[in-house]
Design an enzyme around this catalytic site. Sequence first.
Site, PDB file in Angstrom:
ATOM      1  CG  ASP B 203      22.568  -5.464  59.583  1.00 29.91           C
ATOM      2  OD1 ASP B 203      23.747  -5.288  59.959  1.00 29.91           O
ATOM      3  OD2 ASP B 203      22.011  -4.732  58.748  1.00 29.91           O
ATOM      4  CG  HIS B 204      27.775  -6.894  62.349  1.00 29.86           C
ATOM      5  ND1 HIS B 204      27.897  -7.247  61.040  1.00 29.86           N
ATOM      6  CD2 HIS B 204      28.585  -5.837  62.525  1.00 29.86           C
ATOM      7  CE1 HIS B 204      28.751  -6.434  60.448  1.00 29.86           C
ATOM      8  NE2 HIS B 204      29.187  -5.568  61.333  1.00 29.86           N
ATOM      9  CE  LYS B 208      29.139  -2.018  64.168  1.00 28.49           C
ATOM     10  NZ  LYS B 208      30.357  -2.376  64.889  1.00 28.49           N
ATOM     11  CD  GLU B 242      33.897  -1.837  54.303  1.00 35.61           C
ATOM     12  OE1 GLU B 242      34.075  -2.866  54.955  1.00 35.61           O
ATOM     13  OE2 GLU B 242      33.541  -1.834  53.111  1.00 35.61           O
ATOM     14  CG  ASP B 261      29.459  -5.988  51.322  1.00 30.94           C
ATOM     15  OD1 ASP B 261      29.112  -7.051  51.869  1.00 30.94           O
ATOM     16  OD2 ASP B 261      30.446  -5.326  51.686  1.00 30.94           O
ATOM     17  CG  HIS B 266      25.533  -3.111  57.233  1.00 34.90           C
ATOM     18  ND1 HIS B 266      25.034  -4.107  58.038  1.00 34.90           N
ATOM     19  CD2 HIS B 266      26.731  -3.550  56.781  1.00 34.90           C
ATOM     20  CE1 HIS B 266      25.897  -5.100  58.052  1.00 34.90           C
ATOM     21  NE2 HIS B 266      26.930  -4.796  57.302  1.00 34.90           N
TER      22      HIS B 266
END
Lengths: 405, 516
Positions: B203-204, B208, B242, B261, B266
């Site tokens: 999970d990018h 971070k 977003e 999503d 996230h």
Amino acid sequence: MTPGGVVATAPTPVDVDEIERALAALWRDAAPRAEPHGAPSAEPSNAPGAGPKNAASAETHGGPDGDLVTRACMSNLVIFCASPEEARSLPEEIGTIVERHPARVLLLVGDAAARGLEASVTAVCHLAGTGGERICSEHVTLEAARGAERSLPATVRALLIGDLPSALWWASPRPPHAEGPLFDELASLTDHVIWDSAASVDPAGGLEPIRRWAAAGGEGPPPSRILVSDLAWRRLKPWRWLIAQTLDPKREPGALESLEAVELEHGPGGVIEAWLLLGWLAARLGWSVRRAGAARGDELDLAFDTGAGSLAAHLRQISAGAAGLSRARLVWRGPAGAGHQEATFARAAPDRLEARLGSGAPRILAAPPVSRATLVARQLPKRFRDPVFRESLARARAMAEAPAR
Amino acid sequence: MPESAAMQVANPLTDGVGRMLLPDPCTLVIFGGAGDLARRKLLPAVWNLLLDGALPSTWAVVGFARTEHDDASFRELASESLEKYSRRPAEPALFEEFARRLFWVRGSFDDPSAYSTLRERLEKIEPTLGLGGDRVYYLSIPPSSMGTCVGHLQTAGLVTPASARPSTRIIVEKPIGHDLESAQALNAECARVFDERQIFRIDHYLGKETVQNLMVMRFANAIFEPLWNQKYVDHVQITVAESEGVGTRANYYEEAGALRDMVQNHILQLLCLTAMEPPWSLSGEVVRDHKLAVLNCLRPIAPKDVEASVVRAQYAAGFHAGIAVPGYRNEDRVRPDSSTETFVALRCFVDNWRWSGVPFLLRTGKRLPKRASEIAVQFKAVPPILFNVDAEAPLEPNVLALRIQPDEGLSLRIATKLPGPKVRIFPVKMDFRYGATFGEQTPEAYERLLLDVMAGDATLFMRRDAVEAAWRWVDGILDAWEAQGLRWLPQYAAGSWGPVEADRLIEADRARWRTL
């Protein structure tokens, strides 16, 4: 703008006791935009272009052209130069430093032509991101005539921002104690001393001051401990990384334990880096110096006990090429029947180091030349003691004191 | 301890060199090697790791997909990808060193013989580069192909047991399933071939800097943790906004929606990091145990409560950056009667001693006014005495906000006195910004995460039990939605902060959504 996008307001001369007020005015007053470093200001300005938005406070002010200014400060940075000549490159270097590490900069310059103690203030700003916002640091210059240097420590003490780390960068090539007690007094105001032993006017003695501070810093009780950083050591980081990776026991089993020879070549002024690299290898791999050969011009031989046998080291200065370390060759005994093996590490181009091991393709590490200002900026946030540096320094010093054959 | 840590001890020269991880030499095989993720993120990440000298002493990247490439054209694709997407440009001299380690194997994910070809190619490449056969397989492929892919990897002899050398690891990209059942099925397929220690679910967001800083902020500062509980915290808001619409992802998004999503992965991961108890160690398993504990405390939303606790909506036509944009149902490849949510807001609770009664307000959406992610902890109001006696003008409560993107940093809202003879209180914001303070470019999340996989450190990756716990919670909402059978969702104009229903959702908490 400079390549980094740094701009500075024109220096505003102020009385020493008005410095804080002048700094406050920098942020309070809206004024025309700053001019690029070194460029004459069309209209002398004493403000960075807008009201303040302190990094630790609240308000955002729009400047006359609608842009925003943020005052940022992570540290106090005291810089000492013994003469205006030594300080000539400093304004640009300060721009480079505060772009990476915003700080209140106090530049102290010995200047025989000064009348007592003269002061000026400047804001140094760079653009942040694409939003047009400017991040600004404060820069105070104090020029001291001979005799007036004695007042510098007290002046600096009053100008340091509380609750922030403070560092002293001794940017003069003159050994610190050549300036009398000034160094000790300034160092006592800070908790971090930065020095470039390779830039010392006395390369052979360049290691001594930093060895002494490092040893003292390591031994004192924590509150009095001063962190010591040597830019020469910092420049060796890519070399150390590449050697460590290339001779990693997983990749070259047994190589580190069976090293038999080390050859180091360096350019003019690179002898300190060569000493430090050799000192690092000796400290990390447990070698003790047995004797030093007589220096032959630009060459020096040393013999070590490695525990498993003996090791010969050869240092050579080459006249061509850049200053600093240029090549290292390490030779070790291979597994039974394999004979000797070697790895060479060289600055293959100005921007990269290369490791060659046997007939395989070279391993390349991007290592572009780094200015001393960038090195200082990188060093400022590194606030941990480096025992490897201290050990390496001690070994390097032991080599210098080793009995000649 | 990760293998890499043990290795550092064995090499005395690595002490003090300043690198956290020293991965073993390995080959990275990217399934979907010419895809969007590879071009935008993975190849640039490898390039930047090379520039930082952070890669192992030797390495290779092998792209694998059906796309018609060979080594040369894959290297060309890599060059273009660095040109477009890398934070640092491709320098010709160094690019040669990078490119000579890139290879391409053409094959279909469902063709067993392609995996034999891959193995033969790897066995040729690796000895020439001094590689010992350690491999990382990055599955940047549709979830429907994952089971097939891992099965064929095993059949082709490309998988080694967890504790054996050379090692094999897989990286699995989200979405990990479509619901609990499909996630369990996918996890089971992976588990048939790989041990859990070999599986890295990425999970990018967790790579971070600001997300990593969340734990530092909480546990390296004395002033926050004593306040971090139901006694002092009024509520917590987590927003992932977003500004883009569905773009080219309509096929995927139509099946997923905002809840699957964004929330299932996230947002719940951010919630875990915000709400977890202090771990007793920073080791991967301990941190992941503590995050799982939060998911296990997340109060299930009963079907009858879903309507009152969750708002879903779809963006209608509006404006983005001054340009008129269509509504979701008018986007390319979106069904005109689609009931896929592009916005979701939730009110949920972590039922443990620390967080009892504290609402966690979560929201995410497309076509919101800006791209911004934030965790905001709003503290309770001061008592209605002294400076807070005016019920008509109550003091603004303190808010600690952690901005994850863009403009990473944190701010604290406090009350202060306006200068002057009268006592007038004004809220001001103490603001810390990474970009302003540290200046230097921060590494992309994928750089950190790829390096962690190479070094075998799973701290920032999702464990199977956590993925399934998150799905279990989300499934309750999905089931209730399905039972409702809504065909028309509330609408919000593109460029707004969501539907009015989202505001009503949190009225009971006397809270307002933050304007980011």
